[in-house]
Design a protein around this motif. Sequence first.
Motif, PDB file in Angstrom:
ATOM      1  N   SER A  10       0.770  -1.358   0.054  1.00  0.00           N
ATOM      2  CA  SER A  10       0.074  -0.072   0.022  1.00  0.00           C
ATOM      3  C   SER A  10       0.707   1.180   0.085  1.00  0.00           C
ATOM      4  O   SER A  10       0.284   2.268  -0.295  1.00  0.00           O
ATOM      5  CB  SER A  10      -0.851   0.037   1.429  1.00  0.00           C
ATOM      6  OG  SER A  10      -0.126   0.043   2.402  1.00  0.00           O
ATOM      7  N   THR A  11       2.189   1.116   0.434  1.00  0.00           N
ATOM      8  CA  THR A  11       2.987   2.357   0.522  1.00  0.00           C
ATOM      9  C   THR A  11       3.796   2.388  -0.692  1.00  0.00           C
ATOM     10  O   THR A  11       4.552   3.585  -1.022  1.00  0.00           O
ATOM     11  CB  THR A  11       4.014   2.419   1.587  1.00  0.00           C
ATOM     12  OG1 THR A  11       5.000   0.994   1.326  1.00  0.00           O
ATOM     13  CG2 THR A  11       3.469   2.112   3.027  1.00  0.00           C
ATOM     14  N   LEU A  12       3.684   1.676  -1.744  1.00  0.00           N
ATOM     15  CA  LEU A  12       4.445   1.684  -3.052  1.00  0.00           C
ATOM     16  C   LEU A  12       3.515   2.160  -4.162  1.00  0.00           C
ATOM     17  O   LEU A  12       2.267   2.127  -4.117  1.00  0.00           O
ATOM     18  CB  LEU A  12       4.592   0.361  -3.617  1.00  0.00           C
ATOM     19  CG  LEU A  12       5.638  -0.412  -2.563  1.00  0.00           C
ATOM     20  CD1 LEU A  12       5.942  -1.759  -3.348  1.00  0.00           C
ATOM     21  CD2 LEU A  12       6.876   0.376  -2.292  1.00  0.00           C
ATOM     22  N   LYS A  13       4.200   3.153  -5.094  1.00  0.00           N
ATOM     23  CA  LYS A  13       3.301   3.854  -6.138  1.00  0.00           C
ATOM     24  C   LYS A  13       3.929   3.464  -7.740  1.00  0.00           C
ATOM     25  O   LYS A  13       5.122   3.697  -7.379  1.00  0.00           O
ATOM     26  CB  LYS A  13       3.247   5.333  -5.929  1.00  0.00           C
ATOM     27  CG  LYS A  13       2.354   6.157  -6.801  1.00  0.00           C
ATOM     28  CD  LYS A  13       2.224   7.606  -6.401  1.00  0.00           C
ATOM     29  CE  LYS A  13       3.688   8.443  -6.132  1.00  0.00           C
ATOM     30  NZ  LYS A  13       3.661   9.609  -5.988  1.00  0.00           N
ATOM     31  N   ASN A  14       3.009   3.065  -8.388  1.00  0.00           N
ATOM     32  CA  ASN A  14       3.615   2.824  -9.760  1.00  0.00           C
ATOM     33  C   ASN A  14       3.700   4.168 -10.382  1.00  0.00           C
ATOM     34  O   ASN A  14       2.905   4.783 -10.544  1.00  0.00           O
ATOM     35  CB  ASN A  14       2.476   1.971 -10.465  1.00  0.00           C
ATOM     36  CG  ASN A  14       3.219   1.592 -11.940  1.00  0.00           C
ATOM     37  OD1 ASN A  14       3.905   2.089 -12.371  1.00  0.00           O
ATOM     38  ND2 ASN A  14       2.483   0.332 -12.447  1.00  0.00           N
ATOM     39  N   ILE A  15       4.865   4.437 -11.057  1.00  0.00           N
ATOM     40  CA  ILE A  15       5.376   5.846 -11.579  1.00  0.00           C
ATOM     41  C   ILE A  15       5.381   5.813 -13.061  1.00  0.00           C
ATOM     42  O   ILE A  15       5.137   6.789 -13.655  1.00  0.00           O
ATOM     43  CB  ILE A  15       6.434   6.496 -10.943  1.00  0.00           C
ATOM     44  CG1 ILE A  15       7.686   5.821 -11.098  1.00  0.00           C
ATOM     45  CG2 ILE A  15       6.170   6.884  -9.379  1.00  0.00           C
ATOM     46  CD1 ILE A  15       8.801   6.497 -10.762  1.00  0.00           C
ATOM     47  N   ALA A  16       5.957   4.532 -13.425  1.00  0.00           N
ATOM     48  CA  ALA A  16       5.897   4.451 -14.994  1.00  0.00           C
ATOM     49  C   ALA A  16       6.129   2.820 -15.202  1.00  0.00           C
ATOM     50  O   ALA A  16       7.166   2.273 -15.060  1.00  0.00           O
ATOM     51  CB  ALA A  16       7.408   5.198 -15.217  1.00  0.00           C
ATOM     52  N   ILE A  76      14.054   7.190 -16.377  1.00  0.00           N
ATOM     53  CA  ILE A  76      13.080   7.363 -15.356  1.00  0.00           C
ATOM     54  C   ILE A  76      12.271   8.561 -15.468  1.00  0.00           C
ATOM     55  O   ILE A  76      11.185   9.016 -15.092  1.00  0.00           O
ATOM     56  CB  ILE A  76      13.564   6.998 -14.111  1.00  0.00           C
ATOM     57  CG1 ILE A  76      14.149   5.528 -13.846  1.00  0.00           C
ATOM     58  CG2 ILE A  76      12.797   7.304 -12.763  1.00  0.00           C
ATOM     59  CD1 ILE A  76      14.983   5.289 -12.757  1.00  0.00           C
ATOM     60  N   SER A  77      13.152   9.730 -15.417  1.00  0.00           N
ATOM     61  CA  SER A  77      12.850  11.037 -15.631  1.00  0.00           C
ATOM     62  C   SER A  77      11.771  11.304 -16.841  1.00  0.00           C
ATOM     63  O   SER A  77      10.787  11.823 -16.570  1.00  0.00           O
ATOM     64  CB  SER A  77      13.755  12.037 -15.730  1.00  0.00           C
ATOM     65  OG  SER A  77      14.791  11.627 -17.002  1.00  0.00           O
ATOM     66  N   GLU A  78      12.410  10.688 -18.086  1.00  0.00           N
ATOM     67  CA  GLU A  78      11.307  10.795 -19.047  1.00  0.00           C
ATOM     68  C   GLU A  78      10.244   9.895 -19.268  1.00  0.00           C
ATOM     69  O   GLU A  78       9.259  10.120 -19.983  1.00  0.00           O
ATOM     70  CB  GLU A  78      12.076  10.949 -20.403  1.00  0.00           C
ATOM     71  CG  GLU A  78      13.179  11.858 -20.617  1.00  0.00           C
ATOM     72  CD  GLU A  78      14.212  11.704 -21.620  1.00  0.00           C
ATOM     73  OE1 GLU A  78      13.707  11.182 -22.689  1.00  0.00           O
ATOM     74  OE2 GLU A  78      15.382  12.201 -21.773  1.00  0.00           O
ATOM     75  N   LYS A  79      10.236   8.859 -18.424  1.00  0.00           N
ATOM     76  CA  LYS A  79       9.213   8.067 -18.401  1.00  0.00           C
ATOM     77  C   LYS A  79       8.999   7.201 -19.759  1.00  0.00           C
ATOM     78  O   LYS A  79       7.853   7.020 -20.178  1.00  0.00           O
ATOM     79  CB  LYS A  79       7.905   8.419 -17.871  1.00  0.00           C
ATOM     80  CG  LYS A  79       8.107   9.022 -16.465  1.00  0.00           C
ATOM     81  CD  LYS A  79       6.854   9.321 -15.790  1.00  0.00           C
ATOM     82  CE  LYS A  79       6.952   9.685 -14.578  1.00  0.00           C
ATOM     83  NZ  LYS A  79       5.739  10.379 -13.723  1.00  0.00           N
ATOM     84  N   ARG A  80      10.011   6.828 -20.535  1.00  0.00           N
ATOM     85  CA  ARG A  80       9.748   6.247 -21.863  1.00  0.00           C
ATOM     86  C   ARG A  80      11.211   5.314 -22.066  1.00  0.00           C
ATOM     87  O   ARG A  80      12.223   5.486 -21.497  1.00  0.00           O
ATOM     88  CB  ARG A  80       9.823   7.306 -22.709  1.00  0.00           C
ATOM     89  CG  ARG A  80      10.935   8.420 -23.025  1.00  0.00           C
ATOM     90  CD  ARG A  80      10.890   9.323 -23.986  1.00  0.00           C
ATOM     91  NE  ARG A  80      12.004   9.978 -24.445  1.00  0.00           N
ATOM     92  CZ  ARG A  80      13.010   9.620 -25.308  1.00  0.00           C
ATOM     93  NH1 ARG A  80      12.847   8.523 -26.153  1.00  0.00           N
ATOM     94  NH2 ARG A  80      13.931  10.495 -25.568  1.00  0.00           N
ATOM     95  N   GLN A  81      10.880   4.540 -23.132  1.00  0.00           N
ATOM     96  CA  GLN A  81      12.189   3.659 -23.592  1.00  0.00           C
ATOM     97  C   GLN A  81      13.021   4.232 -24.535  1.00  0.00           C
ATOM     98  O   GLN A  81      12.653   5.110 -25.302  1.00  0.00           O
ATOM     99  CB  GLN A  81      11.502   2.545 -24.214  1.00  0.00           C
ATOM    100  CG  GLN A  81      12.486   1.536 -24.952  1.00  0.00           C
ATOM    101  CD  GLN A  81      12.141   0.485 -25.721  1.00  0.00           C
ATOM    102  OE1 GLN A  81      11.063  -0.452 -25.201  1.00  0.00           O
ATOM    103  NE2 GLN A  81      12.419   0.239 -26.764  1.00  0.00           N
TER     104      GLN A  81
END
Length: 571
Positions: free
Chosen positions: A416-422, A457-462
């Motif tokens: 519950s403390t984890l969050k999916n960011i990308a 991670i910052s751009e959230k893309r491959q």
Amino acid sequence: MLTSGVVLLHDNARLYMSTAPLIQYPVLKIRLPDIKRIVQRRFLLRQVGLEIYCESNSQVTHLYLSLKSEAERDALYQGLLDQPSVHLENTEQEMMTLQWQNGVLSNYDYLLYLNSMADRTFSDLTQYPVFPWVIQDYSSLKLNLDDSKSYRDLSKPIGALNEVRLARLKERCEEMSPPKFLYGSHYSAPGFVLFYLVRKYPHYMLCLQNGRFDHPDRMFNSVPDVWKNVMTNMSDFKEVIPAFYDTEGVGDFLVNTYGINFGYRHDGTKNGDVQLPPWATGPQDFVKKLRDALESDHVSNMLHHWIDLIFGYKQTGSEAKKADNLFYYLCYEGAVDLDSIHDLNQRHALEVQIMEFGQIPKQIFTLPHPQRRTGIPALMPTGGDGSAASSEMDERSTLQERVHSVSCFPVWHSFSTLKNIAPFQTHKEAVTAVAVAGNKQFVVSVGQDSLLKMYSISEKRQVRSVTLSSMALSSCIIMPDDKSLIIGSWDNNIILYNMEFGREMDSVRGHEDAVSCLAWGNKNQILVSGSWDCSVRVWQGMAEGRRIKPSSSLIAQFDHDAHISCLSVTR
């Protein structure tokens, strides 16, 4: 104290318990959403107990139930689990052991956890949490925690520490008719618990002994005297209770706070506060030094042996006999079936004997317990202000609340403390390994589709996708410079890839079968590879991304009898 009652699980999201009319609260009501932990317990060596822990602001924060049969207990337990409004905390045994091994969990808290797993609880004097004596020096003016001679040998049960006494016990055991035993007294029983706690909970002792205290000379008067008796007496093998190490309790169990007249000893001295060793300036200092000893490297290196004796594979059977750890047969679960005894007098006599003599904890481990890692920074407080400690007779806080997340070693208690960011869903087949760069700027993954993929991670893309082999890729490691990548492949090769220039720098046949896993030793700058050829190989000279030369890079090989599935290099 036991009281009879009726338990009702209602569909209005509440649990009701109706008790005897003389009780202060004849009807107890618990909101099901307030329930945080439900533990199946053993009571009088029978699986009929159920312990319920609730939120601190609940009307009932804690409830211990003993039902008529295991079937009734299990039905109530399952009924509670089936309620949609019940959301329990998750405490995995493997996770707790790993946290303890790596210094996230203190020795004190881990022992509390193991006691709970073994059905020992502050709510049951017959199965009260048991802790070891760790110090054997109670005569010196100063306690030297750096001297191994100050510590008790934790690889032996308390009754085996004195070799002369042990020899006499073994001689007596040989002369017995079966079932044979070494120790005619247990290391934890209701009388022993209240022996230590009589100054804090005098009313419990009065209940146990029909309204009177024990003879002044037999009371808990002196810590050095108790240790001497435990080491020499043929019928005294008691360990200690958590209060000896509970810095939050500040040693209040050692002080006659209520000013009770416990009488006079044979030498005319009045029974008041407990006499402490010369090295302790007071109760708080005594407990603090014992806690420091419990958390010391010496105890940490040896504690797994004591765990084997009390909770593990040396508890019963042939291993118990080898370890000189045999107790009277009625101490063990399964030694007698109370439900099959229909004679009420006989059953009551056995119940009293089981209740008062002592009970072996439920066995948790059947294999040797792993040793704690020492020499790493402590991640949990070991005592003093702000220490994570439980007060006696009151488990208001759970272990989960006291195992904090540490910045250098994160500990997650629930998802519950984890969050999916990308999310990145770009592989065509199973992902076999992922790695995060040291600068936390990108993630690399490999899969059974033979692809290496890189994500920002910052751009959230491959940002990159490369085919490196005709077969699946099994593992990947990002080097400390965040520029080079080492990859294992099912085609038996180890691949060196430069992420800065986006090209393969080298590839070498690392094994005779598929490379299944890789690990990097940052301290020694070594690469370790595992394979389906049942071998582990150690390589050097790749820290700067140089070419792999088997003739000079391969420095060691270790063989297994089966495929290698996982590797880890200690820090």
